[in-house]
Structures are given as structure tokens and as C-alpha cells.
Design a protein around this motif. Structure first.
Motif, short mmCIF file in Angstrom:
data_model
loop_
_atom_site.label_atom_id
_atom_site.label_comp_id
_atom_site.label_asym_id
_atom_site.label_seq_id
_atom_site.Cartn_x
_atom_site.Cartn_y
_atom_site.Cartn_z
N THR A 163 0.84 -1.19 0.00
CA THR A 163 0.00 0.00 0.00
C THR A 163 0.88 1.25 0.00
O THR A 163 1.96 1.25 0.57
CB THR A 163 -0.92 0.03 1.24
N ARG A 164 0.37 2.29 -0.60
CA ARG A 164 1.15 3.51 -0.70
C ARG A 164 0.53 4.66 0.10
O ARG A 164 1.22 5.32 0.86
CB ARG A 164 1.29 3.92 -2.17
N THR A 165 -0.75 4.89 -0.11
CA THR A 165 -1.36 6.10 0.47
C THR A 165 -2.14 5.86 1.75
O THR A 165 -2.32 6.78 2.54
CB THR A 165 -2.31 6.75 -0.55
N GLN A 166 -2.61 4.64 1.99
CA GLN A 166 -3.52 4.42 3.12
C GLN A 166 -2.94 3.49 4.19
O GLN A 166 -3.68 2.92 4.98
CB GLN A 166 -4.85 3.85 2.61
N ARG A 167 -1.64 3.39 4.25
CA ARG A 167 -1.01 2.47 5.21
C ARG A 167 -1.42 2.80 6.65
O ARG A 167 -1.75 1.89 7.42
CB ARG A 167 0.52 2.55 5.08
N ASP A 168 -1.39 4.08 7.01
CA ASP A 168 -1.76 4.48 8.37
C ASP A 168 -3.17 4.03 8.71
O ASP A 168 -3.42 3.48 9.79
CB ASP A 168 -1.68 6.01 8.51
N GLN A 169 -4.08 4.26 7.79
CA GLN A 169 -5.48 3.93 8.01
C GLN A 169 -5.67 2.42 8.19
O GLN A 169 -6.42 1.98 9.08
CB GLN A 169 -6.32 4.42 6.84
N TYR A 170 -4.99 1.63 7.39
CA TYR A 170 -5.13 0.17 7.48
C TYR A 170 -4.61 -0.36 8.83
O TYR A 170 -5.20 -1.26 9.43
CB TYR A 170 -4.38 -0.51 6.34
N ARG A 221 0.33 -3.32 19.76
CA ARG A 221 1.54 -3.37 18.92
C ARG A 221 1.31 -2.61 17.61
O ARG A 221 2.18 -1.86 17.15
CB ARG A 221 1.92 -4.82 18.67
N LEU A 222 0.13 -2.80 17.03
CA LEU A 222 -0.20 -2.10 15.79
C LEU A 222 -0.32 -0.59 16.02
O LEU A 222 0.09 0.21 15.17
CB LEU A 222 -1.51 -2.66 15.21
N VAL A 223 -0.89 -0.22 17.16
CA VAL A 223 -1.00 1.21 17.49
C VAL A 223 0.38 1.83 17.63
O VAL A 223 0.65 2.92 17.10
CB VAL A 223 -1.81 1.40 18.80
N ASN A 224 1.27 1.14 18.32
CA ASN A 224 2.64 1.64 18.47
C ASN A 224 3.32 1.79 17.11
O ASN A 224 4.03 2.77 16.85
CB ASN A 224 3.46 0.71 19.36
N GLU A 225 3.10 0.80 16.26
CA GLU A 225 3.69 0.86 14.91
C GLU A 225 3.14 2.04 14.14
O GLU A 225 3.88 2.73 13.42
CB GLU A 225 3.40 -0.45 14.17
N TYR A 226 1.84 2.29 14.29
CA TYR A 226 1.22 3.44 13.62
C TYR A 226 1.90 4.74 14.05
O TYR A 226 2.30 5.55 13.21
CB TYR A 226 -0.28 3.49 13.94
N ALA A 265 -6.55 5.79 16.44
CA ALA A 265 -5.48 4.96 17.01
C ALA A 265 -5.54 5.00 18.53
O ALA A 265 -5.37 3.96 19.20
CB ALA A 265 -4.12 5.45 16.52
N LEU A 266 -5.79 6.17 19.10
CA LEU A 266 -5.90 6.30 20.55
C LEU A 266 -7.14 5.57 21.08
O LEU A 266 -7.11 5.01 22.19
CB LEU A 266 -5.94 7.77 20.94
N LEU A 267 -8.21 5.54 20.29
CA LEU A 267 -9.40 4.78 20.68
C LEU A 267 -9.08 3.29 20.73
O LEU A 267 -9.52 2.58 21.64
CB LEU A 267 -10.54 5.03 19.69
N ALA A 268 -8.33 2.81 19.74
CA ALA A 268 -7.92 1.40 19.73
C ALA A 268 -7.08 1.11 20.97
O ALA A 268 -7.26 0.07 21.63
CB ALA A 268 -7.14 1.08 18.46
N LYS A 269 -6.18 2.02 21.31
CA LYS A 269 -5.34 1.85 22.50
C LYS A 269 -6.19 1.79 23.76
O LYS A 269 -5.98 0.93 24.63
CB LYS A 269 -4.33 3.00 22.59
N ALA A 270 -7.15 2.70 23.88
CA ALA A 270 -8.03 2.73 25.05
C ALA A 270 -8.81 1.43 25.17
O ALA A 270 -8.90 0.84 26.26
CB ALA A 270 -8.98 3.92 24.97
#
Length: 201
Positions: free
Chosen positions: A27-34, A52-57, A70-75
Motif C-alpha cells: 500500500t502507498r497512500t492508506q497504510r496508516d489507516q489500514y 503493537r499495531l497502534v505503536n507501529e502506527y 489509534a488512541l481509541l484502539a489503544k483505550a
């Protein structure tokens, strides 16, 4: 699962992870979103993977557009792990970002006080009440009114607020023409409702 849902895996193992990262690399443009969508999807079932995915983001993101999600996922992941301090910290970060970007609103203005109230986190009571008062004009669904009044009732041991929360919990139709079952109080709140019944009497 369709080929387009490779970033919405509801389970996780070595082969799923390998497939996810092989697709992510292309992916090129939407990596963060995925990354964030996958973290959100796994927060309740695979919280360690989600974190782990949140930290990577946050380590690799190109901009801040998906920070709140991302912070919602962390919470959510921290809550699943019963890390209440981590959950509250993430909730507060979300509230801070919402003040910076008022067009991006979440339900954290209710989730944070409700967690504080139901878990009896007394050192957060004053701030939780401030957050409730700040956002009272955003209440929309029966569930919103329930959480708002329930939080106040539990924090202040207020029978009047408890009754208002119980009234909201009894609503069986949202009032929205095409979405009558949206935003209703679910069975996951039964334990708190029993407590509210005691306060209201």
C-alpha cells in the motif's frame, strides 16, 4: 472475508499476520489507516496485537489524521487488559485531540466518565464531571443520556440522576425514523443498572 478486508481480521495468528504485512507493504497512500482499522478490530479480542499495531502506527505515520482512532484502539485494548490507567490516559488524549480538532468527535466524553464512575476511580471524579458538563449539548441517543446520567449518579450518589439514567435505559426505540434500534442501552449494562436501582430508591 473478501480480499478487500485483509485489514479487518477478527482473529490473528502467524499466517494472518504474514498476509496482513505482505499486503500492507504494497500500500502507498492508506497504510496508516489500514494499521488503525486492524488495531480497532482486534482491540477487544487480541489486545496485545492491537497495542503493537497502534505503536507501529505512531512510529511510522505520515500525518496525524488517524491519531484519534489509534488512541481509541489503544483505550479499548487497555480496557480489555484491565489496564484502567492506560485506558484513562488514552481517553484523555482523545479528549485533548478533540479540543484541537472540534470537527472530529467521538463518544469518549461519555465513555471516560462512565468508566471512572463504574470503576470507582475517585481521583478522576472531578475531571469526569467537568467533561460531562462540557459536552451535555451533544447527547443524542438513549444510550448517551443513560451514560451521562448514570455517571453523575454514581459519582455523586444522586438518586435523581439515577432515575433519569434508568428512564433512558427503558427506552426501546431510538426515535430515529430508519434506525429505531440504534443507540439503545444493551444488556452489558445490567450490573450497573442494578446499582442505579439501589441509588434511586
Amino acid at each position: 472475508m473478501s480480499s478487500e478486508d485483509w485489514y479487518r481480521n477478527e482473529s490473528w495468528n502467524a499466517s494472518i499476520e504474514e498476509h496482513f504485512y505482505s499486503k500492507l507493504k504494497r500500500t502507498r497512500t492508506q497504510r496508516d489507516q489500514y494499521l488503525v482499522i486492524q488495531a480497532l478490530t482486534l482491540a477487544d479480542t487480541y489486545p496485545e496485537v492491537s497495542l503493537r499495531l497502534v505503536n507501529e502506527y505512531f512510529e511510522s505515520r505520515k500525518d496525524q489524521f488517524d491519531d484519534i482512532r489509534a488512541l481509541l484502539a489503544k483505550a479499548n485494548a487497555c480496557k480489555t487488559l484491565n489496564d484502567l490507567d492506560g485506558c484513562i490516559s488514552a481517553f484523555k488524549e482523545v479528549l485533548g485531540r478533540e479540543r484541537e480538532f472540534p470537527n472530529y468527535q467521538t463518544g469518549v466524553y461519555l465513555d471516560y466518565p462512565y468508566l471512572v464512575a463504574t470503576q470507582k476511580i475517585e481521583n478522576e471524579y472531578a475531571n469526569a464531571v467537568d467533561v460531562l458538563n462540557e459536552h451535555v449539548d451533544r447527547l443524542t441517543f438513549p444510550l448517551d443520556y443513560y451514560k451521562w446520567h448514570a455517571s453523575k449518579a454514581l459519582i455523586n450518589n444522586d438518586g435523581s440522576e439515577a432515575q433519569k439514567a434508568l428512564d433512558a435505559a427503558k427506552v426501546k426505540r431510538s426515535g430515529f425514523r430508519f434506525h429505531q434500534d440504534v443507540g439503545l442501552v444493551g444488556k452489558e449494562h445490567e450490573k450497573t443498572i442494578k446499582h442505579l436501582c439501589k441509588i434511586s430508591t
